[in-house]
Design an enzyme around this catalytic site. Sequence first.
Site, PDB file in Angstrom:
ATOM      1  N   GLU A   1     124.884  -3.588 115.294  1.00 40.08           N
ATOM      2  CA  GLU A   1     124.293  -3.653 116.995  1.00 40.08           C
ATOM      3  C   GLU A   1     123.600  -4.717 117.343  1.00 40.08           C
ATOM      4  O   GLU A   1     122.693  -5.678 116.268  1.00 40.08           O
ATOM      5  CB  GLU A   1     122.963  -2.408 116.684  1.00 40.08           C
ATOM      6  CG  GLU A   1     123.562  -1.278 116.407  1.00 40.08           C
ATOM      7  CD  GLU A   1     122.419  -0.163 116.861  1.00 40.08           C
ATOM      8  OE1 GLU A   1     122.635   1.172 116.753  1.00 40.08           O
ATOM      9  OE2 GLU A   1     121.361  -0.474 117.104  1.00 40.08           O
TER      10      GLU A   1
ATOM     11  N   ARG B   1     126.634   3.961 108.302  1.00 44.67           N
ATOM     12  CA  ARG B   1     127.151   5.326 108.172  1.00 44.67           C
ATOM     13  C   ARG B   1     128.525   5.240 109.374  1.00 44.67           C
ATOM     14  O   ARG B   1     128.321   4.096 110.192  1.00 44.67           O
ATOM     15  CB  ARG B   1     126.225   6.471 108.881  1.00 44.67           C
ATOM     16  CG  ARG B   1     125.598   6.085 110.111  1.00 44.67           C
ATOM     17  CD  ARG B   1     124.849   7.137 110.863  1.00 44.67           C
ATOM     18  NE  ARG B   1     124.763   7.103 112.268  1.00 44.67           N
ATOM     19  CZ  ARG B   1     123.671   6.319 112.848  1.00 44.67           C
ATOM     20  NH1 ARG B   1     122.754   5.792 111.856  1.00 44.67           N
ATOM     21  NH2 ARG B   1     123.646   6.116 114.001  1.00 44.67           N
TER      22      ARG B   1
ATOM     23  N   LYS C   1     122.793   7.897 123.261  1.00 45.06           N
ATOM     24  CA  LYS C   1     124.064   7.550 124.089  1.00 45.06           C
ATOM     25  C   LYS C   1     125.131   8.736 124.911  1.00 45.06           C
ATOM     26  O   LYS C   1     125.075   9.804 124.465  1.00 45.06           O
ATOM     27  CB  LYS C   1     125.198   6.880 123.093  1.00 45.06           C
ATOM     28  CG  LYS C   1     124.583   5.787 122.436  1.00 45.06           C
ATOM     29  CD  LYS C   1     125.497   5.094 121.074  1.00 45.06           C
ATOM     30  CE  LYS C   1     124.682   4.066 120.289  1.00 45.06           C
ATOM     31  NZ  LYS C   1     125.118   3.897 119.109  1.00 45.06           N
TER      32      LYS C   1
HETATM   33  C1  MV4 Z   1     115.105  -4.430 122.346  1.00 46.86           C
HETATM   34  C2  MV4 Z   1     115.104  -4.426 123.652  1.00 46.86           C
HETATM   35  C3  MV4 Z   1     114.785  -5.524 124.645  1.00 46.86           C
HETATM   36  N1  MV4 Z   1     114.440  -6.638 123.810  1.00 46.86           N
HETATM   37  N2  MV4 Z   1     114.754  -5.592 121.593  1.00 46.86           N
HETATM   38  C4  MV4 Z   1     116.131   0.198 121.590  1.00 46.86           C
HETATM   39  C5  MV4 Z   1     116.571   0.946 120.588  1.00 46.86           C
HETATM   40  C6  MV4 Z   1     116.599  -0.126 119.360  1.00 46.86           C
HETATM   41  N3  MV4 Z   1     117.877  -0.032 118.497  1.00 46.86           N
HETATM   42  C7  MV4 Z   1     116.586  -1.394 120.026  1.00 46.86           C
HETATM   43  N4  MV4 Z   1     116.118  -1.007 121.213  1.00 46.86           N
HETATM   44  C8  MV4 Z   1     115.947  -2.114 122.194  1.00 46.86           C
HETATM   45  N5  MV4 Z   1     115.610  -3.249 121.647  1.00 46.86           N
HETATM   46  C9  MV4 Z   1     114.378  -6.491 122.436  1.00 46.86           C
HETATM   47  N6  MV4 Z   1     114.061  -7.716 121.705  1.00 46.86           N
HETATM   48  C10 MV4 Z   1     115.486  -2.939 124.397  1.00 46.86           C
HETATM   49  C11 MV4 Z   1     115.901  -2.090 123.598  1.00 46.86           C
HETATM   50  C12 MV4 Z   1     116.138  -0.902 124.389  1.00 46.86           C
HETATM   51  C13 MV4 Z   1     117.511  -0.348 124.132  1.00 46.86           C
HETATM   52  C14 MV4 Z   1     118.583  -0.846 123.475  1.00 46.86           C
HETATM   53  C15 MV4 Z   1     119.839  -0.488 123.400  1.00 46.86           C
HETATM   54  C16 MV4 Z   1     120.146   0.682 124.260  1.00 46.86           C
HETATM   55  C17 MV4 Z   1     119.241   1.174 124.936  1.00 46.86           C
HETATM   56  C18 MV4 Z   1     117.963   0.971 124.946  1.00 46.86           C
HETATM   57  C19 MV4 Z   1     117.011   1.410 125.929  1.00 46.86           C
HETATM   58  C20 MV4 Z   1     115.685   0.848 125.811  1.00 46.86           C
HETATM   59  C21 MV4 Z   1     115.509  -0.179 125.359  1.00 46.86           C
END
Ligand code: MV4
Length: 446
Positions: free
Chosen positions: A275, A291, A237
């Site tokens: 989240e 956390r 982030k």
């Molecule tokens: C996803 C997504 C799109 N579709 N799930 C990346 C970190 C993890 N916490 C979950 N993530 C993602 N899950 C689905 N079904 C896209 C991401 C993702 C993302 C999520 C949050 C913040 C930045 C990101 C960057 C790339 C991909």
Amino acid sequence: MFEKILIANRGEIALRIHRACREMGIKTVAVHSSADADAMHVRLADESVCIGPPSSTDSYLNIPSIIAAAEVTNADAIHPGYGFLSENAKFVDIVTAHGIKFIGPSADHIRMMGDKITAKETMRKLGVPCVPGSEGEVLTLADAEREASKMGYPVIIKASAGGGGRGMKVAVDKEALSEAFSSARSESKLAFGNDAVYMEKYLSGPRHIEVQVLADGQGNVVHLGERDCSLQRRHQKALEESPSPAITDELRSRIGKTVSDAIRDMRYEGVGTIEFLFENDEFYFIEMNTRLQVEHPVTEMITGIDLVQAQINVAAGYPLDLKQEDIKFSGHAIECRVTAEDPRTFAASPGPVTEFHVPGGLGVRVDSALYTGYNIPPYYDSLIAKLIIHAASREECLLRLNRALEEFVVSGIRTTLPLHQEIIHNPEFRDGHYDIHWLEKFIASR
Ligand code: MV4
């Protein structure tokens, strides 16, 4: 109440925890690696113990050393901060077995949320909306193909032991699925020693919205609104804000109530972050962090609640003295993460800080353990300061952030301060029009 807390962390968060303890009349023990002997958290703590050599594995992750430090100093609780041992259920078991209170949720809650398949299943059963996908683990390529045709491409394959973006693979069609499935499994096995994967419909341009909760494990739960953390580069982030430009008061109270009810039902204790991906006005649960988070100050600024003091109070067994009606959201807050990195190449930039001048004034907060003359060691996370701005509206917050960034001086090393100036001058960002892919595109295009 605890008499003495050992802070099992370093940098700005160790200092943040020290400050909370100090105001509560609680003594602090700093632990540090040999590379951190001159660190600010060590200087300010009532006592300090060297727990090992520079490498994190041998110091901030060294469980026997940290337990020994707590025993010799007679600390009655350990605050883990974020990262390091903060979500290590084994550590919680060991701390507890030594008669020391872990400031955070139970080992069982950490374990449950650390396993992303169980986390999702638990949340779904408690009425929290989730991304459409497989029911639990996907065992074979044939199962993966069946799941994908049910939900439709593109799909994403995620490691159950993963999280924060590690062990994820996207497949755009049936041809790409086999490679994505086997590489997700083998990478997960290699990284986590566990090859369990699950599948979801891939959302193409969502926002990352997270909801802060605070619970006492005695039936009292409040939510403290959301943070929009969509601005990320390689799953790190860069800037977070609250309220999200995309969330209405109605959406906030609806998701807040859903989340609070789930957290109460599972008897969760401590602070937590739920989240979501947010697309077309719908929330989809992805993970829960058990956390305190880096970006917690954004929530503190708009609610006036000290989250670290609240963590300590509930850990000491005091029932939460807050009701949801007591929580008032006031104005707007933005946090910029300042890292010791080149603002164009993102190469790490450790070394001596020859000048450190922080901005001040109304609505300006800087959480940092840096000082002029400090030598940033190369072994740890590159975060050197968090600049948190609070103002009555998003517009005023951006004006104040701009002038604070102009005042901020860090010399001797390269920092991401110039990147933040570029971001906040961009018209799309100013309009609040961004998703999880925006920052990477912006960085590539400037
Ligand atoms: C996803 C997504 C799109 N579709 N799930 C990346 C970190 C993890 N916490 C979950 N993530 C993602 N899950 C689905 N079904 C896209 C991401 C993702 C993302 C999520 C949050 C913040 C930045 C990101 C960057 C790339 C991909």
